[in-house]
Design an enzyme around this catalytic site. Structure first.
Site, short mmCIF file in Angstrom:
data_model
loop_
_atom_site.label_atom_id
_atom_site.label_comp_id
_atom_site.label_asym_id
_atom_site.label_seq_id
_atom_site.Cartn_x
_atom_site.Cartn_y
_atom_site.Cartn_z
N GLY A 29 -67.37 -22.05 -38.21
CA GLY A 29 -66.28 -21.09 -38.06
C GLY A 29 -66.33 -20.05 -39.15
O GLY A 29 -67.22 -20.07 -39.99
N ASN A 30 -65.41 -19.12 -39.08
CA ASN A 30 -65.34 -18.03 -40.06
C ASN A 30 -64.19 -18.28 -41.03
O ASN A 30 -63.24 -18.98 -40.70
CB ASN A 30 -65.04 -16.71 -39.34
N ARG A 31 -64.25 -17.62 -42.15
CA ARG A 31 -63.13 -17.63 -43.09
C ARG A 31 -62.08 -16.66 -42.57
O ARG A 31 -62.37 -15.48 -42.42
CB ARG A 31 -63.60 -17.04 -44.40
N VAL A 96 -63.74 -13.77 -35.10
CA VAL A 96 -64.38 -14.58 -34.05
C VAL A 96 -65.77 -15.01 -34.52
O VAL A 96 -66.52 -14.18 -35.04
CB VAL A 96 -64.49 -13.74 -32.75
#
Ligand code: C5P
Length: 223
Positions: A29-31, A96
Site C-alpha cells: 500500500g501507499n503512505r 491509490v
C-alpha cells in the site's frame, strides 16, 4: 443537508491509501493519512454539497454529514466511484496503489524451508482519476486530481494534468523536508487550464476550505 453555495451539488471524494493483498494477512500500500481528502470532503459538506467519501483504510473517524464508503483495493475504489455517478464534482485525493498483486493467495503464504522469499507478481491498477476524466455523458463537470511530488513539482504536475485528462491538479510538495506526510500543513499549487496559482503554506483544513470555495465559484458560474 446544510444550505450554502454548494447546495444541490453532488460531490465525490476519494481519500486514504488503497491496500492490495498479498495474502489474507499481508498487503502492499501507499503512505497516506487521509487527512487532506477527509478535510476536502468535510469542507464540501460544510458548503452544503451532497458528499460521498470513498476511503481506503485510515485511522480517522468518519466525517459527519456525508455518506462514507470504506474500501480496501483500487478496484473496489473504482467500482464504488463509478457506482456514485453522476456527480457534479469529483476530487481524487486517494493515494491509490499503482499495482495490485496478481498472484495473491487465498491462504497465508508460508515461509519455505530454503528461506527463499516467495515471488510477488504485480499488475497495473486502474487509474480512477483518469477513468473519471474520460469524456462521456457521466463525466463530472469538474474533476480534480492531486500530484504529490518530491522534486520538479510543477513540471511533473503539468505532465500529470495532460496524462489524466482532469480539469484541475492540486500539486503538493511531499519531499521529506516539507513535513506534508502525516502532518497538518500543506504547501500546494493549483493548476487549472488558466495557469498555476501558488498557495501559501496553510493547514490541510485551510487548503480544503479554499478548494471547496473555488469549486463553488466555478460550478456556480457554469450551471
Ligand atoms: O499518478 P499519480 O498516482 O501520481 O496521480 C495522482 C492522482 O491520481 C491523485 O489524484 C490520485 O488520487 C489519482 N490516482 C487514481 N488512481 C490511480 C492512481 C492515481 O485516482 N490508480
Amino acid at each position: 443537508l446544510a444550505a450554502g453555495p454548494l447546495k444541490g451539488i453532488k460531490a465525490l471524494v476519494t481519500s486514504g491509501p488503497t491496500y492490495e493483498p498479498i495474502d489474507p494477512v499481508r498487503f502492499i500500500g501507499n503512505r497516506s493519512s487521509g487527512k487532506q481528502g477527509h478535510a476536502i470532503a468535510a469542507a464540501l459538506a460544510r458548503l452544503g454539497a451532497d458528499v460521498t467519501l470513498i476511503t481506503g483504510p485510515v485511522k480517522l473517524p468518519d466525517p459527519a454529514n456525508m455518506r462514507v464508503i470504506h474500501v480496501e483495493t483500487a478496484r473496489e475504489m473504482l467500482g464504488t466511484a463509478l457506482g456514485c455517478l453522476p456527480v457534479d464534482v469529483a476530487v481524487c485525493a486517494a493515494a491509490v496503489a499503482d499495482w495490485t498483486v496478481s498472484n495473491a493467495s487465498k491462504e497465508k503464504r508460508k515461509k519455505d524451508a530454503s528461506g527463499q522469499p516467495p515471488p510477488i507478481e504485480l499488475a497495473a491498477n486502474p487509474d480512477i482519476l483518469a477513468t473519471l476524466s474520460e469524456k462521456g455523458s457521466a463525466r463530472p463537470r469538474l474533476v480534480v486530481g492531486f500530484a504529490a511530488e518530491t522534486e520538479k513539482l510543477l513540471e511533473h504536475a503539468r505532465a500529470k494534468f495532460v496524462r489524466k485528462g482532469c480539469d484541475w491538479i492540486v500539486a503538493n510538495d511531499v519531499s521529506p523536508h516539507s513535513g506534508t506526510f502525516g502532518g497538518d500543513f500543506n504547501t500546494v499549487h493549483l493548476l487549472t487550464q488558466g495557469g498555476a496559482e501558488e498557495w501559501p503554506r496553510i493547514s490541510k483544513t485551510d487548503v480544503a476550505e479554499r478548494l471547496a470555495w473555488k469549486i463553488a465559484d466555478t460550478l456556480k458560474g457554469h450551471p
